[in-house]
Scaffold this motif. Structure first.
Motif, PDB file in Angstrom:
ATOM      1  N   HIS A 376       9.332  60.301   7.214  1.00 21.85           N
ATOM      2  CA  HIS A 376      10.035  60.720   6.681  1.00 21.85           C
ATOM      3  C   HIS A 376      11.194  60.088   7.430  1.00 21.85           C
ATOM      4  CE1 HIS A 376       7.423  63.490   5.803  1.00 21.85           C
ATOM      5  NE2 HIS A 376       6.895  64.274   7.585  1.00 21.85           N
ATOM      6  N   TRP A 377      11.566  59.428   6.853  1.00 26.00           N
ATOM      7  CA  TRP A 377      12.464  58.579   8.166  1.00 26.00           C
ATOM      8  C   TRP A 377      13.930  58.728   6.973  1.00 26.00           C
ATOM      9  CZ3 TRP A 377      15.282  57.077  12.398  1.00 26.00           C
ATOM     10  CH2 TRP A 377      16.257  56.365  12.462  1.00 26.00           C
ATOM     11  N   PRO A 378      13.148  58.477   5.447  1.00 25.69           N
ATOM     12  CA  PRO A 378      14.625  58.485   4.330  1.00 25.69           C
ATOM     13  C   PRO A 378      15.027  59.561   4.265  1.00 25.69           C
ATOM     14  CG  PRO A 378      12.288  58.092   3.756  1.00 25.69           C
ATOM     15  CD  PRO A 378      11.982  58.163   4.645  1.00 25.69           C
ATOM     16  N   ALA A 379      14.853  60.977   4.697  1.00 20.37           N
ATOM     17  CA  ALA A 379      15.456  62.225   5.520  1.00 20.37           C
ATOM     18  C   ALA A 379      16.329  61.938   6.328  1.00 20.37           C
ATOM     19  CB  ALA A 379      14.656  63.243   6.056  1.00 20.37           C
ATOM     20  N   VAL A 380      15.519  61.070   7.067  1.00 21.96           N
ATOM     21  CA  VAL A 380      16.935  60.477   8.147  1.00 21.96           C
ATOM     22  C   VAL A 380      18.194  60.077   7.931  1.00 21.96           C
ATOM     23  CG1 VAL A 380      17.700  59.937   9.892  1.00 21.96           C
ATOM     24  CG2 VAL A 380      15.118  60.773  10.959  1.00 21.96           C
ATOM     25  N   GLU A 381      17.797  59.094   7.094  1.00 19.22           N
ATOM     26  CA  GLU A 381      19.436  58.825   6.421  1.00 19.22           C
ATOM     27  C   GLU A 381      19.873  59.704   5.131  1.00 19.22           C
ATOM     28  OE1 GLU A 381      18.552  54.160   5.489  1.00 19.22           O
ATOM     29  OE2 GLU A 381      16.965  54.398   6.603  1.00 19.22           O
ATOM     30  N   ALA A 382      19.381  59.547   4.942  1.00 16.97           N
ATOM     31  CA  ALA A 382      19.759  61.100   3.432  1.00 16.97           C
ATOM     32  C   ALA A 382      20.994  62.199   4.401  1.00 16.97           C
ATOM     33  CB  ALA A 382      19.032  61.944   2.946  1.00 16.97           C
ATOM     34  N   ASP A 383      20.441  62.193   5.741  1.00 16.77           N
ATOM     35  CA  ASP A 383      21.915  63.209   6.064  1.00 16.77           C
ATOM     36  C   ASP A 383      22.190  63.058   7.255  1.00 16.77           C
ATOM     37  OD1 ASP A 383      23.543  65.160   7.209  1.00 16.77           O
ATOM     38  OD2 ASP A 383      22.014  66.453   7.591  1.00 16.77           O
ATOM     39  N   ASN A 384      22.979  61.445   7.445  1.00 12.33           N
ATOM     40  CA  ASN A 384      22.451  60.254   9.096  1.00 12.33           C
ATOM     41  C   ASN A 384      23.270  61.202  10.428  1.00 12.33           C
ATOM     42  OD1 ASN A 384      22.290  58.386  10.714  1.00 12.33           O
ATOM     43  ND2 ASN A 384      21.623  56.408   8.781  1.00 12.33           N
ATOM     44  N   PRO A 385      22.057  61.421  11.334  1.00 12.32           N
ATOM     45  CA  PRO A 385      23.207  61.690  12.510  1.00 12.32           C
ATOM     46  C   PRO A 385      23.533  60.584  13.390  1.00 12.32           C
ATOM     47  CG  PRO A 385      20.479  62.670  12.401  1.00 12.32           C
ATOM     48  CD  PRO A 385      20.825  61.635  10.788  1.00 12.32           C
ATOM     49  N   ILE A 386      23.164  59.275  13.090  1.00 12.88           N
ATOM     50  CA  ILE A 386      23.567  58.528  13.916  1.00 12.88           C
ATOM     51  C   ILE A 386      24.747  57.826  14.257  1.00 12.88           C
ATOM     52  CG2 ILE A 386      23.177  55.743  14.156  1.00 12.88           C
ATOM     53  CD1 ILE A 386      19.902  56.301  12.868  1.00 12.88           C
ATOM     54  N   LYS A 387      25.845  57.942  12.399  1.00  9.72           N
ATOM     55  CA  LYS A 387      26.968  58.219  12.153  1.00  9.72           C
ATOM     56  C   LYS A 387      27.920  58.692  12.642  1.00  9.72           C
ATOM     57  CE  LYS A 387      26.432  55.704   7.814  1.00  9.72           C
ATOM     58  NZ  LYS A 387      26.981  56.072   6.057  1.00  9.72           N
ATOM     59  N   PRO A 388      27.881  60.300  13.454  1.00 13.49           N
ATOM     60  CA  PRO A 388      28.576  60.876  13.570  1.00 13.49           C
ATOM     61  C   PRO A 388      28.655  60.969  15.487  1.00 13.49           C
ATOM     62  CG  PRO A 388      26.918  62.452  12.793  1.00 13.49           C
ATOM     63  CD  PRO A 388      26.929  61.072  12.412  1.00 13.49           C
ATOM     64  N   TYR A 389      27.435  60.852  15.708  1.00 15.85           N
ATOM     65  CA  TYR A 389      26.968  60.430  16.913  1.00 15.85           C
ATOM     66  C   TYR A 389      27.944  59.096  17.843  1.00 15.85           C
ATOM     67  CZ  TYR A 389      24.788  57.346  20.601  1.00 15.85           C
ATOM     68  OH  TYR A 389      24.491  56.122  21.534  1.00 15.85           O
ATOM     69  N   MET A 390      28.046  58.420  16.320  1.00 16.89           N
ATOM     70  CA  MET A 390      28.401  57.006  16.912  1.00 16.89           C
ATOM     71  C   MET A 390      30.388  56.726  17.392  1.00 16.89           C
ATOM     72  SD  MET A 390      26.643  54.175  14.538  1.00 16.89           S
ATOM     73  CE  MET A 390      27.968  52.136  15.168  1.00 16.89           C
ATOM     74  N   THR A 391      30.766  57.982  16.034  1.00 23.25           N
ATOM     75  CA  THR A 391      32.314  57.872  15.987  1.00 23.25           C
ATOM     76  C   THR A 391      32.391  58.725  16.943  1.00 23.25           C
ATOM     77  OG1 THR A 391      31.949  57.863  13.285  1.00 23.25           O
ATOM     78  CG2 THR A 391      33.864  59.593  14.451  1.00 23.25           C
ATOM     79  N   ALA A 392      31.803  59.684  17.795  1.00 22.56           N
ATOM     80  CA  ALA A 392      31.926  60.862  18.812  1.00 22.56           C
ATOM     81  C   ALA A 392      32.370  59.882  20.153  1.00 22.56           C
ATOM     82  CB  ALA A 392      30.398  61.941  18.734  1.00 22.56           C
ATOM     83  N   VAL A 393      31.400  58.798  19.998  1.00 21.96           N
ATOM     84  CA  VAL A 393      30.691  57.980  21.840  1.00 21.96           C
ATOM     85  C   VAL A 393      32.682  57.102  21.189  1.00 21.96           C
ATOM     86  CG1 VAL A 393      29.863  55.881  22.259  1.00 21.96           C
ATOM     87  CG2 VAL A 393      28.904  58.032  21.938  1.00 21.96           C
ATOM     88  N   LEU A 394      32.921  56.322  20.609  1.00 20.83           N
ATOM     89  CA  LEU A 394      33.938  55.619  20.125  1.00 20.83           C
ATOM     90  C   LEU A 394      35.029  55.873  20.439  1.00 20.83           C
ATOM     91  CD1 LEU A 394      32.923  53.446  16.898  1.00 20.83           C
ATOM     92  CD2 LEU A 394      32.884  52.557  19.386  1.00 20.83           C
TER      93      LEU A 394
END
Length: 417
Positions: A376-394
């Motif tokens: 199910h990892w492709p579902a993570v990349e399709a709407d990737n939560p990691i990107k907004p997390y990085m922006t929020a921290v930066l």
């Protein structure tokens, strides 16, 4: 999911482009036709012609038919083939796609072949591990590529930097020295999560793990938070946007402007940089992403392809033989030299010695990893939560709180797909 660094930059700058989709006509009729699906851009027409001629000479009763596929929409097309009555005999797939295909129960387990005849214990982990599902080796590593540091030799020389960094500490020190008025020490976009993954792995963390039996997001672990903290330190030594990834704008375009000392990308990106600024030809250098100590380079995300054999293939046995040839030393050497890829074994890195970018990539590949091996990892990349997390921290958000929110979203996607 096919890895972006190969589907994008590497495919665009391959030395010889493939010319359209279709099959390669055989030199003569054989008693059996082995159908092989390969992805457009993965290799050159010349390589396929040489392989076909050689293989058919050695196997007179076999005719090879290569059918080139587009990456767009390939997932459903492969699943339909696996579940149907007319599957190809061999299919090239992205290394992180193997788990979802193996889950269907329609792949041949190639464990015996991989270990006995292909020396599978020596493969690059970033290719081999994604191909291994529930103890069986379903994907045979074919080729790899990963990110390195591309640097402007003139800017390094002007700053008096004569030794390339081997550790994170040295790397930060050099980048700080290079980051002056009118010049960026390093251009690193705020949402380059593939780079972040390497820093997290260096710290002993994971994007997600299944240590408890079920897959869960793991960005909120102390190790993963240390990886994000290093990312924040490095990203601040340049003017990369905090709320965009490496394609917005394309990092190669920014580097081509001439005032950026370093970017983190695949070596093939150099061709795009030189295309944008011909004055940079011959002025680009490469080194592996530094690790926490000089003993080994930093961890990197390995992109690449594995070869799979459908269980219901008409010529399954012959298909396995074709896989053995493509993954063996002779044709691994030919492919690496033709396409500037990393071979599937570290011991074969010698075949690209003298090619600065590919050699740096091969050195880094020894510490290569892949994304979590969940179907199910492709579902993570399709709407990737990691990107907004990085922006929020930066942008000043609390790292632990933001990591917990992103981890929960990852867990949800890994459960539901």
């Amino acid at each position: 999911m096919k890895i972006r660094i190969l589907a994008g930059a590497v495919a665009l700058v391959s030395s010889v482009a493939l010319s359209g989709c279709g099959y390669l006509p055989g030199a003569g009729a054989g008693s059996s036709t082995v159908t092989v699906w390969l992805m457009k851009g993965s290799t050159s027409q010349g390589f396929l012609d040489r392989f076909k001629e050689s293989y058919e000479d050695e196997h007179p009763s076999v005719e090879l038919e290569f059918i080139l596929q587009e990456w767009g929409g390939i997932g459903p097309k492969v699943m339909k083939a696996l579940e149907g009555d007319d599957a190809p005999d061999v299919i090239e797939v992205g290394n992180t796609q193997v788990a979802q295909y193996a889950e269907s129960g329609e792949l041949r387990d190639l464990t015996l072949e991989s270990m006995r005849e292909l020396g599978g214990e020596d493969w690059l982990p970033g290719l081999a591990e994604p191909g291994k599902v529930n103890g069986g080796q379903y994907g045979i590593p074919w080729y790899a590529a990963n990110r390195v540091v591309i640097y402007n030799k003139d800017i390094f020389a002007q700053a008096g930097i004569t030794e390339l960094p081997r550790t994170r500490e040295q790397w930060v020190d050099i980048s700080e020295r290079l980051n002056t008025s009118g010049r960026q020490g390093i251009y690193l976009a705020g949402q380059n999560w593939y780079v972040l993954a390497g820093f997290i792995w260096d710290e002993g963390g994971e994007l997600a793990d299944d240590s408890g039996g079920d897959w869960e997001g793991a960005l909120d672990s102390p190790a993963a938070l240390r990886g994000m903290d290093f990312y924040r330190t490095l990203q601040a030594l340049g003017g990369g946007p905090e709320d965009a990834d490496e394609q917005s704008p394309p990092e190669t375009d920014v580097f081509a402007e001439g005032d950026v000392a370093q970017i983190i990308s695949v070596p093939g990106s150099a061709a795009l940089i030189e295309q944008g600024n011909p004055e940079l030809r011959g002025k680009l250098g490469y080194f592996p992403i530094p690790g926490k100590s000089a003993k080994r380079p930093g961890s990197v995300f390995t992109g690449g392809s594995d070869l799979i054999v459908p269980e219901n293939a008409d010529q399954r046995s012959e298909g396995i033989e074709v896989v053995k040839a493509l993954a063996g030393e002779k044709w691994q050497t030919e492919l690496a030299r033709t396409m500037s890829y990393v071979p599937n074994k570290p011991a074969l890195a010698r075949v690209v010695e003298g090619e600065e970018g590919t050699s740096a990539m091969a050195e880094g590949a020894t510490e290569g990893r892949a994304t979590p091996n969940s179907p199910h990892w492709p579902a993570v990349e399709a709407d990737n939560p990691i990107k907004p997390y990085m922006t929020a921290v930066l942008e000043g958000g609390d790292p632990a709180e933001e990591a917990k929110k992103a981890s929960d979203r990852i867990t949800s996607k890994l459960i539901t797909g």
